[in-house]
Design an enzyme around this catalytic site. Structure first.
Site, PDB file in Angstrom:
ATOM      1  N   SER A 191      39.918 -82.914  -0.205  1.00 49.78           N
ATOM      2  CA  SER A 191      40.160 -84.120  -0.265  1.00 49.78           C
ATOM      3  C   SER A 191      38.943 -85.174   0.084  1.00 49.78           C
ATOM      4  O   SER A 191      38.756 -86.121   0.000  1.00 49.78           O
ATOM      5  CB  SER A 191      41.325 -84.698   0.795  1.00 49.78           C
ATOM      6  OG  SER A 191      41.177 -84.369   1.838  1.00 49.78           O
ATOM      7  N   HIS A 240      38.869 -87.940   5.064  1.00 52.80           N
ATOM      8  CA  HIS A 240      39.060 -88.907   4.123  1.00 52.80           C
ATOM      9  C   HIS A 240      37.792 -89.937   4.368  1.00 52.80           C
ATOM     10  O   HIS A 240      36.961 -90.238   3.329  1.00 52.80           O
ATOM     11  CB  HIS A 240      40.084 -89.429   4.015  1.00 52.80           C
ATOM     12  CG  HIS A 240      41.278 -88.648   3.298  1.00 52.80           C
ATOM     13  ND1 HIS A 240      42.249 -89.163   2.889  1.00 52.80           N
ATOM     14  CD2 HIS A 240      41.376 -87.228   3.124  1.00 52.80           C
ATOM     15  CE1 HIS A 240      43.187 -88.221   2.279  1.00 52.80           C
ATOM     16  NE2 HIS A 240      42.387 -87.054   2.331  1.00 52.80           N
TER      17      HIS A 240
END
Length: 290
Positions: A191, A240
């Site tokens: 991610s 992230h």
């Protein structure tokens, strides 16, 4: 010995000539010389290049970032998905593999075991964790996002620049996780790298003056998933945000409005600067933990 004799053609040594290839500067006779935009070139240089004094790739179609336009503009994305899938299947077959690949700063596996983790020199975890997934929904979601975001971005940047963006984004996300997460907390998944691709996509959309609304909506959804818990889903906001910021910085460097050698220099310098920034973060955290 006649010292005033002209050199012989490199392909026909018995033929004296005063003409040299404008590219390799080897002597060539009238039979071998081929007219170019400036002067004459030998047959080998013409075969290797474009006939203009430049390499064959010099006149090839280029992406907005200066990368070569290729027959399969999504090849690297497919390979990255394949690597993630292969690692996922390998961990399914041998679950203990995950322990050596996941991002861990400093931990002891069992009482009396040696201390392990990035702080002990296992720096490979900063990138191996980016390719590691242990849940099917995790890899499915990340690979779907990689395909949707990464495919068009690879076509816009070119293979080498796109791969550099992906790896640096993954490294940037891992570095921030390492810095801000408890050292014995395992972290894994692509991610961070995917968020880096999203950050670069925002830069690309601005650069090309595309409609920003779809990109901003995607960015908003990513931030929502990052900071708002859904059904106990555990998300590393450090990965992230670290990946997003890294990808945006690399994207700014790759999409600099310049051309030729200056653009290549700026792109290389930008990637090197981001890499060094990640290295500094890792070094500082390692010094803190040891």
């Amino acid at each position: 010995m006649d010292t005033d004799r002209l050199p012989g053609c490199y392909r026909h040594p018995d033929r004296d000539t005063g003409i040299s290839c404008t590219r390799c500067e080897r002597p060539i006779c009238p039979e071998c010389m081929i007219s170019a935009s400036v002067g004459f070139q030998c047959p080998e240089c013409v075969r290797e290049g474009s006939g203009t004094g430049h390499s064959a790739a010099a006149n090839a179609p280029r992406t907005i970032a200066g990368g070569l336009v290729t027959g399969d503009p999504q090849l690297v994305t497919k390979i990255l998905i394949g690597i993630n899938a292969a690692v996922f299947l390998a961990v399914l077959a041998m679950p203990s593999l995950a322990i050596g690949l996941e991002l861990l700063g400093r931990y002891v596996e069992y009482y009396g075991a040696p201390v392990e983790g990035i702080s002990t020199g296992q720096y490979h975890r900063l990138l191996t964790s980016v390719f590691l997934h242990v849940e099917w929904w995790h890899i499915f979601g990340n690979m779907l996002a990689l395909w949707v975001i990464g495919g068009p971005l690879e076509a816009a940047l070119g293979r080498v620049r796109y791969l550099a963006l992906y790896l640096l984004s993954g490294l940037g996300g891992s570095a921030l996780v390492y810095l801000l997460t408890a050292p014995n907390t395992p972290t894994l998944g692509a991610s961070g790298a995917v968020c880096g691709l999203l950050g670069a996509t925002v830069v690309l959309a601005r650069r090309l003056r595309y409609e920003m609304r779809p990109v901003l909506v995607t960015l908003g959804l990513m931030l929502l998933i990052t900071f708002v818990p859904f059904g106990g889903l555990s998300v590393s906001w450090q990965a992230h945000i670290g990946g997003l910021v890294t990808g945006a910085l690399v994207g700014l460097g790759l999409l600099v409005p310049a051309a030729g050698r200056r653009r290549a220099f700026v792109q290389t310098a930008a990637c090197a600067a981001v890499f060094l920034l990640a290295v500094v973060v890792v070094v500082l955290r390692t010094a803190e933990l040891t």
